[in-house]
Design a protein around this motif. Structure first.
Motif, short mmCIF file in Angstrom:
data_model
loop_
_atom_site.label_atom_id
_atom_site.label_comp_id
_atom_site.label_asym_id
_atom_site.label_seq_id
_atom_site.Cartn_x
_atom_site.Cartn_y
_atom_site.Cartn_z
N LEU A 93 49.50 72.76 -44.74
CA LEU A 93 50.68 72.25 -45.26
C LEU A 93 51.65 72.80 -44.38
O LEU A 93 51.74 74.05 -43.78
CB LEU A 93 50.98 72.71 -46.80
CG LEU A 93 50.09 72.28 -47.78
CD1 LEU A 93 50.53 73.01 -49.24
CD2 LEU A 93 50.00 70.78 -48.06
N GLU A 94 52.76 71.95 -44.47
CA GLU A 94 54.03 72.52 -43.56
C GLU A 94 54.99 73.50 -44.29
O GLU A 94 55.08 73.26 -45.52
CB GLU A 94 54.78 71.43 -43.04
CG GLU A 94 56.26 71.37 -42.46
CD GLU A 94 56.98 70.38 -42.34
OE1 GLU A 94 57.56 69.64 -41.13
OE2 GLU A 94 57.52 69.98 -43.26
N GLN A 95 55.44 74.34 -43.54
CA GLN A 95 56.15 75.46 -44.03
C GLN A 95 57.35 74.82 -44.73
O GLN A 95 57.69 75.21 -45.92
CB GLN A 95 56.30 76.64 -43.14
CG GLN A 95 55.15 77.64 -42.95
CD GLN A 95 54.48 76.98 -41.81
OE1 GLN A 95 54.66 76.27 -41.05
NE2 GLN A 95 52.83 77.28 -41.97
N ALA A 96 57.85 74.00 -43.93
CA ALA A 96 59.34 73.60 -44.45
C ALA A 96 59.27 72.84 -45.62
O ALA A 96 60.01 72.87 -46.56
CB ALA A 96 59.95 72.74 -43.23
N CYS A 151 50.21 75.86 -53.28
CA CYS A 151 49.66 75.18 -52.24
C CYS A 151 48.22 74.72 -52.30
O CYS A 151 47.97 73.60 -51.79
CB CYS A 151 49.80 76.52 -51.16
SG CYS A 151 51.17 76.80 -50.42
N VAL A 152 47.42 75.42 -53.16
CA VAL A 152 45.94 74.72 -53.28
C VAL A 152 46.27 73.50 -54.01
O VAL A 152 45.56 72.28 -53.85
CB VAL A 152 45.23 75.61 -54.07
CG1 VAL A 152 43.84 74.99 -54.61
CG2 VAL A 152 44.68 76.57 -53.14
N ILE A 153 47.06 73.49 -55.22
CA ILE A 153 47.40 72.07 -56.02
C ILE A 153 47.95 71.11 -55.25
O ILE A 153 47.47 69.98 -55.38
CB ILE A 153 48.16 72.64 -57.36
CG1 ILE A 153 47.44 73.54 -58.24
CG2 ILE A 153 48.68 71.27 -57.89
CD1 ILE A 153 48.37 74.40 -59.21
N LEU A 154 48.93 71.44 -54.32
CA LEU A 154 49.65 70.34 -53.64
C LEU A 154 48.44 69.95 -52.68
O LEU A 154 48.62 68.65 -52.70
CB LEU A 154 50.65 71.11 -52.89
CG LEU A 154 51.67 69.93 -52.28
CD1 LEU A 154 52.04 68.79 -52.93
CD2 LEU A 154 52.91 70.68 -51.51
N ARG A 155 47.83 70.65 -52.18
CA ARG A 155 46.69 70.05 -51.30
C ARG A 155 45.71 69.47 -51.94
O ARG A 155 45.26 68.05 -51.55
CB ARG A 155 45.99 71.13 -50.30
CG ARG A 155 45.01 70.93 -49.56
CD ARG A 155 45.41 70.50 -48.39
NE ARG A 155 45.44 69.21 -48.12
CZ ARG A 155 46.04 68.42 -47.04
NH1 ARG A 155 46.57 69.21 -46.33
NH2 ARG A 155 45.95 67.09 -47.08
N GLY A 163 46.56 61.43 -48.46
CA GLY A 163 47.71 61.80 -47.48
C GLY A 163 49.07 61.29 -47.71
O GLY A 163 49.93 61.72 -46.81
N ASN A 164 49.19 60.38 -48.84
CA ASN A 164 50.51 59.77 -49.02
C ASN A 164 51.41 61.20 -49.83
O ASN A 164 51.13 61.17 -50.90
CB ASN A 164 50.34 58.88 -50.14
CG ASN A 164 51.68 58.05 -50.23
OD1 ASN A 164 52.73 58.70 -50.59
ND2 ASN A 164 51.48 56.64 -50.46
N LEU A 169 53.58 64.45 -54.13
CA LEU A 169 55.02 65.15 -54.54
C LEU A 169 55.28 64.68 -55.99
O LEU A 169 55.49 65.59 -56.86
CB LEU A 169 56.08 64.94 -53.75
CG LEU A 169 56.11 65.82 -52.44
CD1 LEU A 169 57.17 65.48 -51.27
CD2 LEU A 169 56.08 67.35 -52.49
N GLY A 170 55.27 63.36 -56.39
CA GLY A 170 55.39 62.95 -57.73
C GLY A 170 54.42 63.36 -58.48
O GLY A 170 54.84 63.69 -59.74
#
Length: 215
Positions: A93-96, A151-155, A163-164, A169-170
């Motif tokens: 994931l991107e840090q920003a 981070c694991v959940i977002l991945r 990849g959307n 995020l939603g």
């Protein structure tokens, strides 16, 4: 919204903070996610060469300057950023992006609790502790555990959404398909974008390449 820390009652997450929705997980997915969060504390990052390490240290110094108003204590700030770097890199994931997500979800408050019970920096729902953790949701207030889970959940959501990022995020916020939350994260992300200059900038908080502090 209230959050307690060391006997204090403080405002918790912003209005856009929500919570992931519990969904059935295939056994293979559950096992993979459990394995992904099982490792212990984040080790020191490894770099291929000194230039890569110096780039990391410059990022660390710059982000520390930007995070100062949220986390005045330098040691706490650097520990948070080092862990975030490791967990985002580990999850691809991107840090920003993750910094923007944390800004929207919890305002960088370690003990933030949403109206639906999401906890900590990345507002992780307690059911994840039961599904892929050891069943103790109180550990979601631990900085390293919270960032690892988040981070694991977002991945996981990114993989589900192929990849959307907008849809992922939603889903992370429990508002899949609605624009308010993804747009807020994208806007917050801009503050955390980092483009290293040609000449290195020696920030006051940048640790020495040997691993020591700058004083």
């Amino acid at each position: 919204m209230l959050a307690g820390a060391a006997g204090l009652i403080v405002p918790a997450a912003p209005a856009l903070a929500g919570g992931q929705i519990e969904e059935p997980l295939a056994d293979s997915v559950r096992s993979a996610l459990s394995a992904a969060i099982a490792n212990r504390a984040a080790p020191e990052p490894e770099f291929r060469d000194i230039q890569e390490r110096l780039a990391y240290l410059r990022w660390l110094g710059e982000m520390s300057d930007r995070l100062r108003r949220h986390k005045p204590d330098r040691t706490t700030r650097l520990e948070f950023l080092k862990t975030l770097w490791y967990e985002t890199t580990r999850a691809g994931l991107e840090q920003a992006l993750v910094l923007g997500l944390i800004q929207v979800e919890s305002g960088f408050r370690k003990y933030a609790v949403s109206p639906v019970g999401a906890r900590g920096y990345m507002q992780v729902m307690p059911f994840w502790s039961r599904l892929i953790g050891d069943g103790d949701p109180s550990k979601l207030f631990h900085m390293k555990i919270n960032l690892r889970f988040g981070c694991v959940i977002l991945r996981h959501y990114l993989d589900i959404e192929k990849g959307n990022l907008f849809m992922a995020l939603g889903r992370y916020n429990g508002s899949r398909g609605r624009p308010e939350y993804p747009n807020a994260v994208f806007a917050a992300r801009k503050h955390w974008l980092y483009a290293p200059s040609i000449e290195s900038r020696s920030g006051r908080d940048m640790p020495h390449p040997s691993g020591g502090g700058s004083g």
